[in-house]
Scaffold this active site. Structure first.
Site, mmCIF file in Angstrom:
data_model
loop_
_atom_site.group_PDB
_atom_site.id
_atom_site.type_symbol
_atom_site.label_atom_id
_atom_site.label_comp_id
_atom_site.label_asym_id
_atom_site.label_seq_id
_atom_site.Cartn_x
_atom_site.Cartn_y
_atom_site.Cartn_z
ATOM 1 N N GLN A 111 0.838 -1.199 0.000
ATOM 2 C CA GLN A 111 0.000 0.000 0.000
ATOM 3 C C GLN A 111 0.873 1.249 0.000
ATOM 4 O O GLN A 111 0.380 2.358 -0.093
ATOM 5 C CB GLN A 111 -0.882 0.025 1.253
ATOM 6 C CG GLN A 111 -1.815 -1.145 1.368
ATOM 7 C CD GLN A 111 -2.386 -1.266 2.767
ATOM 8 O OE1 GLN A 111 -3.427 -0.717 3.081
ATOM 9 N NE2 GLN A 111 -1.685 -1.981 3.630
ATOM 10 N N HIS A 129 -1.375 1.603 -4.366
ATOM 11 C CA HIS A 129 -1.738 3.022 -4.210
ATOM 12 C C HIS A 129 -0.828 3.954 -5.006
ATOM 13 O O HIS A 129 -0.787 5.157 -4.727
ATOM 14 C CB HIS A 129 -1.730 3.406 -2.719
ATOM 15 C CG HIS A 129 -2.780 2.677 -1.931
ATOM 16 N ND1 HIS A 129 -2.813 2.653 -0.555
ATOM 17 C CD2 HIS A 129 -3.841 1.947 -2.334
ATOM 18 C CE1 HIS A 129 -3.846 1.925 -0.150
ATOM 19 N NE2 HIS A 129 -4.472 1.483 -1.207
ATOM 20 N N THR A 197 0.712 -3.031 8.586
ATOM 21 C CA THR A 197 -0.486 -2.318 8.132
ATOM 22 C C THR A 197 -1.550 -2.378 9.216
ATOM 23 O O THR A 197 -1.678 -3.392 9.909
ATOM 24 C CB THR A 197 -1.033 -2.871 6.796
ATOM 25 O OG1 THR A 197 -2.256 -2.199 6.483
ATOM 26 C CG2 THR A 197 -1.263 -4.366 6.841
ATOM 27 N N SER A 198 -2.287 -1.301 9.344
ATOM 28 C CA SER A 198 -3.388 -1.302 10.317
ATOM 29 C C SER A 198 -4.598 -2.013 9.733
ATOM 30 O O SER A 198 -5.598 -2.209 10.419
ATOM 31 C CB SER A 198 -3.750 0.130 10.713
ATOM 32 O OG SER A 198 -4.114 0.867 9.571
ATOM 33 N N PRO A 223 4.121 -4.372 15.583
ATOM 34 C CA PRO A 223 4.233 -4.180 17.037
ATOM 35 C C PRO A 223 2.862 -4.098 17.710
ATOM 36 O O PRO A 223 2.734 -4.386 18.902
ATOM 37 C CB PRO A 223 4.989 -2.854 17.195
ATOM 38 C CG PRO A 223 5.079 -2.244 15.846
ATOM 39 C CD PRO A 223 4.690 -3.262 14.818
ATOM 40 N N ALA A 239 9.170 -4.595 12.023
ATOM 41 C CA ALA A 239 9.503 -5.352 10.813
ATOM 42 C C ALA A 239 11.015 -5.436 10.601
ATOM 43 O O ALA A 239 11.534 -6.484 10.215
ATOM 44 C CB ALA A 239 8.847 -4.699 9.596
HETATM 45 P P1 NAD Z 1 -1.177 2.837 8.924
HETATM 46 O O1 NAD Z 1 -0.409 4.061 9.219
HETATM 47 O O2 NAD Z 1 -2.648 2.866 9.002
HETATM 48 O O3 NAD Z 1 -0.696 1.691 9.920
HETATM 49 C C1 NAD Z 1 0.679 1.489 10.173
HETATM 50 C C2 NAD Z 1 0.817 0.142 10.841
HETATM 51 O O4 NAD Z 1 2.199 -0.143 10.957
HETATM 52 C C3 NAD Z 1 0.233 0.088 12.254
HETATM 53 O O5 NAD Z 1 -0.531 -1.112 12.390
HETATM 54 C C4 NAD Z 1 1.472 0.053 13.151
HETATM 55 O O6 NAD Z 1 1.251 -0.673 14.356
HETATM 56 C C5 NAD Z 1 2.463 -0.634 12.249
HETATM 57 N N1 NAD Z 1 3.868 -0.340 12.524
HETATM 58 C C6 NAD Z 1 4.416 0.802 13.018
HETATM 59 N N2 NAD Z 1 5.753 0.681 13.090
HETATM 60 C C7 NAD Z 1 6.058 -0.551 12.606
HETATM 61 C C8 NAD Z 1 7.266 -1.266 12.400
HETATM 62 N N3 NAD Z 1 8.466 -0.733 12.720
HETATM 63 N N4 NAD Z 1 7.205 -2.516 11.888
HETATM 64 C C9 NAD Z 1 6.014 -3.089 11.569
HETATM 65 N N5 NAD Z 1 4.844 -2.449 11.741
HETATM 66 C C10 NAD Z 1 4.866 -1.207 12.242
HETATM 67 O O7 NAD Z 1 -0.682 2.316 7.489
HETATM 68 P P2 NAD Z 1 -1.426 1.504 6.348
HETATM 69 O O8 NAD Z 1 -2.212 0.380 6.944
HETATM 70 O O9 NAD Z 1 -0.370 1.208 5.345
HETATM 71 O O10 NAD Z 1 -2.469 2.523 5.719
HETATM 72 C C11 NAD Z 1 -2.044 3.834 5.435
HETATM 73 C C12 NAD Z 1 -2.248 4.336 4.021
HETATM 74 O O11 NAD Z 1 -1.422 5.511 3.888
HETATM 75 C C13 NAD Z 1 -1.790 3.406 2.953
HETATM 76 O O12 NAD Z 1 -2.839 3.310 2.069
HETATM 77 C C14 NAD Z 1 -0.581 4.069 2.258
HETATM 78 O O13 NAD Z 1 -0.825 4.247 0.874
HETATM 79 C C15 NAD Z 1 -0.487 5.451 2.840
HETATM 80 N N6 NAD Z 1 0.852 5.795 3.384
HETATM 81 C C16 NAD Z 1 1.994 5.346 2.781
HETATM 82 C C17 NAD Z 1 3.246 5.644 3.326
HETATM 83 C C18 NAD Z 1 4.482 5.132 2.628
HETATM 84 O O14 NAD Z 1 4.470 4.970 1.409
HETATM 85 N N7 NAD Z 1 5.572 4.855 3.360
HETATM 86 C C19 NAD Z 1 3.340 6.381 4.495
HETATM 87 C C20 NAD Z 1 2.159 6.849 5.092
HETATM 88 C C21 NAD Z 1 0.918 6.562 4.517
#
Ligand code: NAD
Length: 253
Positions: A111, A129, A197-198, A223, A239
């Protein structure tokens, strides 16, 4: 999960990967957290605690104030271009390479829009996305490779329409081909790995459950695990720490 049971869960997950015949992975913002890219919902650093999505990540927002949206994405693009893949991204690349050597299907559905899986070398990646490093034009979605970053929004060399990031905004359709590949992978895998992912945003959030219903084993690395189902093997932790332990080279997956 208490700390004593984590090594047991890792051993179980390694065994599942070792005997898998088809592997699908879903990643979210959490896998890039250790590369310094804020997650979507993190209470302290989450992007949308500072910005309202409806002011930035919607076609209507761009139509009413393209400069503001372009500038905001230009800053994010710069931050992402400075970020490096972390140990979690590298481990997933290593897993793909190892499975490829054994002729086992591997699909990595993300995502994320940061392109860090590609940077790490992963090949069979589905970007559900889009990718913030790419741009396209607003009116006709022409892909554009080169543009000048500045305050003014550049125009499409082919049609003159303004350029926008090639990401899926709120209210927009996901890429049809990418979705089809993601659903096919979830249906056909026998091990599904869900990382960072949440699992709140559909349709990505439905993928682990599709896999589960199709008979796959689902492993979650997070976590704060988010998948509510007793059959899911949970590895609670970051991760960047757990994926290398899960995939790491000594005994192999
Ligand atoms: P989210 O922010 O809703 O959830 C993040 C998840 O990651 C949480 O469940 C959290 O507990 C977990 N997490 C935090 N630190 C972690 C780690 N070190 N190792 C493993 N897990 C960890 O993210 P989502 O579910 O991907 O949904 C957000 C949307 O926002 C997506 O659709 C995405 O397109 C977008 N987004 C993308 C980025 C990116 O490209 N890096 C950044 C922010 C948002």
């Amino acid at each position: 999960m208490d700390h004593d049971s984590l090594p047991g869960a890792i051993a179980q997950a390694r065994d599942l990967l070792e005997h898998a015949t088809s592997v699908a992975v879903l990643t979210g913002a959490g896998i890039s957290a250790e590369s310094g890219i804020p997650t979507f919902r993190d209470a302290m650093t989450g992007l949308w605690t500072k910005f309202r999505p409806e002011d930035l990540a919607m076609p209507e927002a761009f139509a009413s104030n393209p400069e503001r949206v372009w500038r905001w994405y230009a800053e994010r693009r710069l931050a992402v271009s400075r970020a490096l893949p972390n140990a979690g991204h590298h481990a997933l690349f290593a897993l793909e390479e190892r499975l490829r050597g054994r002729d086992i299907d591997f699909t990595l559905v993300t995502q994320n829009v940061d392109g860090l899986h590609h940077e790490a070398g992963s090949r069979n990646v589905v970007e559900l996305h889009g990718n913030i490093r790419r741009v396209k034009c607003f009116d006709r979605h022409h892909a554009v490779d080169a543009w000048e970053d500045g305050d003014a929004v550049p125009a499409c060399p082919r049609c003159g329409s303004l350029l926008r990031p090639d990401v899926v905004w709120f209210g927009e359709m996901l890429p049809r081909d990418g979705l089809a590949r993601a659903f096919a992978a979830a249906h056909s895998c026998d091990v599904f790995l869900c990382v960072g992912t949440s699992a709140l945003v559909d349709p990505a959030a439905s993928l682990p459950f599709i896999a589960l219903e199709a008979g796959a084993r689902v492993i979650e690395v997070n976590p704060q695990p988010s998948l509510a189902h007793d059959a899911i093997l949970r590895l609670e932790g970051a991760a960047g720490e757990l994926l290398p332990r899960l995939i790491g080279g000594e005994t192999g997956a």
